[in-house]
Design a protein around this motif. Sequence first.
Motif, PDB file in Angstrom:
ATOM      1  N   GLY A 193       4.001  14.123  -0.538  1.00 47.81           N
ATOM      2  CA  GLY A 193       4.861  13.144  -1.176  1.00 47.81           C
ATOM      3  C   GLY A 193       4.218  12.201  -2.168  1.00 47.81           C
ATOM      4  O   GLY A 193       4.762  11.117  -2.406  1.00 47.81           O
ATOM      5  N   LEU A 194       3.094  12.575  -2.784  1.00 49.32           N
ATOM      6  CA  LEU A 194       2.462  11.641  -3.721  1.00 49.32           C
ATOM      7  C   LEU A 194       3.418  11.269  -4.850  1.00 49.32           C
ATOM      8  O   LEU A 194       3.709  10.095  -5.063  1.00 49.32           O
ATOM      9  N   ALA A 195       3.909  12.243  -5.589  1.00 47.18           N
ATOM     10  CA  ALA A 195       4.776  11.948  -6.743  1.00 47.18           C
ATOM     11  C   ALA A 195       6.076  11.275  -6.307  1.00 47.18           C
ATOM     12  O   ALA A 195       6.539  10.324  -6.946  1.00 47.18           O
ATOM     13  N   ALA A 196       6.662  11.742  -5.214  1.00 48.94           N
ATOM     14  CA  ALA A 196       7.913  11.149  -4.738  1.00 48.94           C
ATOM     15  C   ALA A 196       7.698   9.704  -4.290  1.00 48.94           C
ATOM     16  O   ALA A 196       8.543   8.834  -4.527  1.00 48.94           O
ATOM     17  N   GLY A 197       6.560   9.427  -3.652  1.00 47.61           N
ATOM     18  CA  GLY A 197       6.270   8.068  -3.214  1.00 47.61           C
ATOM     19  C   GLY A 197       6.075   7.117  -4.381  1.00 47.61           C
ATOM     20  O   GLY A 197       6.531   5.968  -4.355  1.00 47.61           O
ATOM     21  N   ALA A 217       0.858  -1.185   0.000  1.00 49.85           N
ATOM     22  CA  ALA A 217       0.000   0.000   0.000  1.00 49.85           C
ATOM     23  C   ALA A 217       0.894   1.235   0.000  1.00 49.85           C
ATOM     24  O   ALA A 217       1.784   1.362   0.847  1.00 49.85           O
ATOM     25  N   LEU A 218       0.648   2.137  -0.956  1.00 49.63           N
ATOM     26  CA  LEU A 218       1.500   3.328  -1.031  1.00 49.63           C
ATOM     27  C   LEU A 218       1.365   4.230   0.187  1.00 49.63           C
ATOM     28  O   LEU A 218       2.236   5.067   0.418  1.00 49.63           O
ATOM     29  N   ASP A 219       0.310   4.052   0.990  1.00 46.50           N
ATOM     30  CA  ASP A 219       0.220   4.811   2.243  1.00 46.50           C
ATOM     31  C   ASP A 219       1.426   4.519   3.134  1.00 46.50           C
ATOM     32  O   ASP A 219       1.790   5.338   3.981  1.00 46.50           O
ATOM     33  N   ASP A 220       2.061   3.363   2.942  1.00 44.05           N
ATOM     34  CA  ASP A 220       3.268   3.018   3.700  1.00 44.05           C
ATOM     35  C   ASP A 220       4.542   3.511   3.020  1.00 44.05           C
ATOM     36  O   ASP A 220       5.640   3.287   3.543  1.00 44.05           O
ATOM     37  N   GLU A 264      -3.320  14.756  -6.379  1.00 48.50           N
ATOM     38  CA  GLU A 264      -4.051  13.816  -7.231  1.00 48.50           C
ATOM     39  C   GLU A 264      -4.453  14.484  -8.544  1.00 48.50           C
ATOM     40  O   GLU A 264      -4.359  13.873  -9.614  1.00 48.50           O
ATOM     41  N   ASP A 265      -4.896  15.747  -8.469  1.00 41.15           N
ATOM     42  CA  ASP A 265      -5.268  16.492  -9.678  1.00 41.15           C
ATOM     43  C   ASP A 265      -4.095  16.583 -10.650  1.00 41.15           C
ATOM     44  O   ASP A 265      -4.258  16.398 -11.856  1.00 41.15           O
ATOM     45  N   VAL A 266      -2.919  16.885 -10.121  1.00 45.72           N
ATOM     46  CA  VAL A 266      -1.721  16.988 -10.967  1.00 45.72           C
ATOM     47  C   VAL A 266      -1.447  15.639 -11.638  1.00 45.72           C
ATOM     48  O   VAL A 266      -1.175  15.579 -12.845  1.00 45.72           O
ATOM     49  N   HIS A 267      -1.512  14.573 -10.868  1.00 40.92           N
ATOM     50  CA  HIS A 267      -1.297  13.225 -11.423  1.00 40.92           C
ATOM     51  C   HIS A 267      -2.297  12.927 -12.538  1.00 40.92           C
ATOM     52  O   HIS A 267      -1.924  12.457 -13.618  1.00 40.92           O
TER      53      HIS A 267
END
Length: 197
Positions: A79-83, A69-72, A177-180
């Motif tokens: 950190g969305l993009a970095a994760g 899970a990317l939450d981890d 999320e919008d950017v993604h």
Amino acid sequence: MSSAPSRSNPDPIDDALTAAVAAVTARIVAVGAANPAVVVDGRSGAGKSSLARRLVSAWPGRGRVQLVALDDVYPGWDGLAAGVEYARETILLPHARGLLGVWERWDWDAGARAEAYAVDPSLPLVVEGAGILTPDIARLADVSVWVESPSASRRDRALARDGDTYRPHWQRWARQEDVHIDRHSPAERADLRVRVP
């Protein structure tokens, strides 16, 4: 009196997730790989984690399935993009190359990486999280899924799950999320699109 469960009050979320698992499972079987990589993307609260857990439980083969899970993985609220890039480099790319992957959990309280986990390239892999379906990752995945859900439902589920911890960061995360979505068009890129009420 029948002992069959009543369908007078069906659970539309359960029904949607059950149908989604069946569709994803059929796609996995069609791929025919012993160690497929499946990525599950969608906005916060859409139902990604529930779908991923159910998918692992209903996996159409024997043996262990690895779930990340990317939450981890995300390194904090910005950190969305970095994760996602970290997951690509340490989890999905090694798996695709037949190499052992090693990633470190993000400790949200300490604000730093913590214990390490290995990803076995011989085993199936499911990675779920907002932002995971990028062009680079789509090339590494055997099956990709986009989960969508109405904004109000997503927000209610996410805040019921994470409460006051998440509430002040909802808009901050939604902007990432919008950017993604604007940059990568994950819904159009997905092999399967799933709708959860």
